[in-house]
Write a protein that holds these residues in place. Structure first.
Motif, PDB file in Angstrom:
ATOM      1  N   LYS A 190       0.819  -1.215   0.000  1.00  0.00           N
ATOM      2  CA  LYS A 190       0.000   0.000   0.000  1.00  0.00           C
ATOM      3  C   LYS A 190       0.853   1.265   0.000  1.00  0.00           C
ATOM      4  O   LYS A 190       0.615   2.169  -0.792  1.00  0.00           O
ATOM      5  CB  LYS A 190      -0.940   0.017   1.219  1.00  0.00           C
ATOM      6  N   GLY A 191       1.839   1.316   0.886  1.00  0.00           N
ATOM      7  CA  GLY A 191       2.668   2.515   1.000  1.00  0.00           C
ATOM      8  C   GLY A 191       3.455   2.794  -0.266  1.00  0.00           C
ATOM      9  O   GLY A 191       3.523   3.937  -0.734  1.00  0.00           O
ATOM     10  N   GLU A 219      -8.303  15.904  11.512  1.00  0.00           N
ATOM     11  CA  GLU A 219      -7.474  17.088  11.745  1.00  0.00           C
ATOM     12  C   GLU A 219      -6.510  17.311  10.574  1.00  0.00           C
ATOM     13  O   GLU A 219      -6.367  18.418  10.071  1.00  0.00           O
ATOM     14  CB  GLU A 219      -6.690  16.894  13.045  1.00  0.00           C
ATOM     15  N   GLU A 220      -5.880  16.245  10.126  1.00  0.00           N
ATOM     16  CA  GLU A 220      -4.915  16.337   9.029  1.00  0.00           C
ATOM     17  C   GLU A 220      -5.578  16.817   7.739  1.00  0.00           C
ATOM     18  O   GLU A 220      -5.036  17.653   7.022  1.00  0.00           O
ATOM     19  CB  GLU A 220      -4.251  14.968   8.819  1.00  0.00           C
ATOM     20  N   LEU A 221      -6.770  16.293   7.433  1.00  0.00           N
ATOM     21  CA  LEU A 221      -7.455  16.629   6.175  1.00  0.00           C
ATOM     22  C   LEU A 221      -7.942  18.075   6.120  1.00  0.00           C
ATOM     23  O   LEU A 221      -8.345  18.548   5.068  1.00  0.00           O
ATOM     24  CB  LEU A 221      -8.625  15.670   5.922  1.00  0.00           C
ATOM     25  N   GLN A 222      -7.871  18.785   7.248  1.00  0.00           N
ATOM     26  CA  GLN A 222      -8.262  20.192   7.245  1.00  0.00           C
ATOM     27  C   GLN A 222      -7.182  21.085   6.620  1.00  0.00           C
ATOM     28  O   GLN A 222      -7.445  22.233   6.281  1.00  0.00           O
ATOM     29  CB  GLN A 222      -8.587  20.663   8.666  1.00  0.00           C
ATOM     30  N   PHE A 255      -6.042   3.810   6.287  1.00  0.00           N
ATOM     31  CA  PHE A 255      -7.296   4.366   6.813  1.00  0.00           C
ATOM     32  C   PHE A 255      -8.328   4.300   5.704  1.00  0.00           C
ATOM     33  O   PHE A 255      -7.997   4.629   4.574  1.00  0.00           O
ATOM     34  CB  PHE A 255      -7.091   5.819   7.249  1.00  0.00           C
ATOM     35  N   PRO A 256      -9.547   3.905   5.990  1.00  0.00           N
ATOM     36  CA  PRO A 256     -10.071   3.397   7.250  1.00  0.00           C
ATOM     37  C   PRO A 256      -9.722   1.924   7.462  1.00  0.00           C
ATOM     38  O   PRO A 256      -9.615   1.165   6.510  1.00  0.00           O
ATOM     39  CB  PRO A 256     -11.580   3.571   7.085  1.00  0.00           C
ATOM     40  N   SER A 277      -0.668   8.771   5.133  1.00  0.00           N
ATOM     41  CA  SER A 277      -0.464   7.451   5.711  1.00  0.00           C
ATOM     42  C   SER A 277      -0.559   7.541   7.221  1.00  0.00           C
ATOM     43  O   SER A 277       0.281   8.183   7.859  1.00  0.00           O
ATOM     44  CB  SER A 277       0.909   6.912   5.312  1.00  0.00           C
ATOM     45  N   THR A 278      -1.565   6.893   7.791  1.00  0.00           N
ATOM     46  CA  THR A 278      -1.669   6.893   9.253  1.00  0.00           C
ATOM     47  C   THR A 278      -0.447   6.193   9.840  1.00  0.00           C
ATOM     48  O   THR A 278       0.055   6.599  10.879  1.00  0.00           O
ATOM     49  CB  THR A 278      -2.972   6.221   9.725  1.00  0.00           C
TER      50      THR A 278
END
Length: 186
Positions: free
Chosen positions: A13-14, A70-73, A86-87, A30-31
Motif C-alpha cells: 500500500k505505501g 485534523e490532518e485533512l483540514q 485508513f479506514p 499514511s496513518t
C-alpha cells in the motif's frame, strides 16, 4: 481525486500510494507514517501507539479518526489525496463518509491490493522495518487482526459498489500499471 488504497500488511500500500501521489500530484496520507513519526519522536501519542502496536493490536478508532480529520483540514488536501492505512474498521469508514459528506466530496476509488498470505509474510520479513512483531508469529497475528477487524471494511465498500480489485503480485511497476488503468486520467 480521493483514493483509498487497501489491503493487508505487506500488500504494498505505501509503495503504491507514493507512486500514485507522485503521478497524480496528490498528497499521500499514511496513518502508519504519522504513527511511526510520533513513535520515533517519542511523543505522548507515539508512546501510546507503540504500546498498542507492540501488542499487535489496532489503534482505537476515535484516536485514528481524530488524527485523520485534523490532518485533512490542511489546504494541501483540498484537491484530493490518497489514504493509506485508513479506514481500518467499519466505524472509521463511516466516520470518513461523514467527513466526505460534510466537505461535499466523494470517493474517487477504493483500490484493494490482493496478495497471497505466503507472499505477504515473506515481504514483511524481508523489508526489515524493525517492528518488534516482524516475526512469523507476529505477522500471522497482524494478518489475523486484519481479517477480523479490517477486512469488514472491504464488505462495507463492496456494498457501495466502490471496490476495485488490483492484483498486488509482480513487480512494483506492473502493479502500478494495473492501478493507473483503473484510475481516471488527470
Amino acid at each position: 481525486m480521493r483514493i483509498i488504497i487497501f489491503g493487508p500488511p505487506g500488500a504494498g500500500k505505501g509503495t503504491q500510494a507514493s507512486l500514485i501521489s507522485e503521478e497524480y500530484d496528490i498528497p499521500h496520507l499514511s496513518t502508519g507514517n504519522i504513527f511511526r513519526s510520533a513513535i520515533k519522536n517519542e511523543s505522548k501519542l507515539g508512546k501510546e501507539v507503540k504500546a498498542i502496536l507492540d501488542a499487535g493490536d489496532l489503534v482505537p478508532d476515535e484516536k485514528v479518526v481524530g488524527l485523520v480529520k485534523e490532518e485533512l483540514q490542511e489546504d494541501k488536501y483540498d484537491d484530493g489525496y490518497i489514504l493509506d492505512g485508513f479506514p481500518r474498521t467499519v466505524s472509521q469508514a463511516k466516520a470518513f463518509d461523514e467527513i466526505l459528506e460534510k466537505n461535499d466530496e466523494t470517493l474517487t476509488a477504493f483500490l484493494q491490493l490482493q496478495v497471497p498470505e505466503k507472499e505477504l509474510i515473506e515481504r514483511i520479513l524481508s523489508r526489515g522495518e524493525g517492528r518488534t512483531d516482524d516475526t512469523r508469529e507476529g505477522i500471522k497475528k497482524r494478518l489475523k487482526v486484519y481479517k477480523e477487524e479490517t477486512e469488514p471494511v472491504l464488505d462495507y465498500y463492496r456494498e457501495k459498489g466502490a471496490v476495485q480489485e488490483v492484483d498486488g503480485t509482480g513487480s512494483i511497476e506492473e502493479i502500478f500499471t494495473r492501478i493507473t488503468t483503473i484510475l481516471p486520467n488527470n
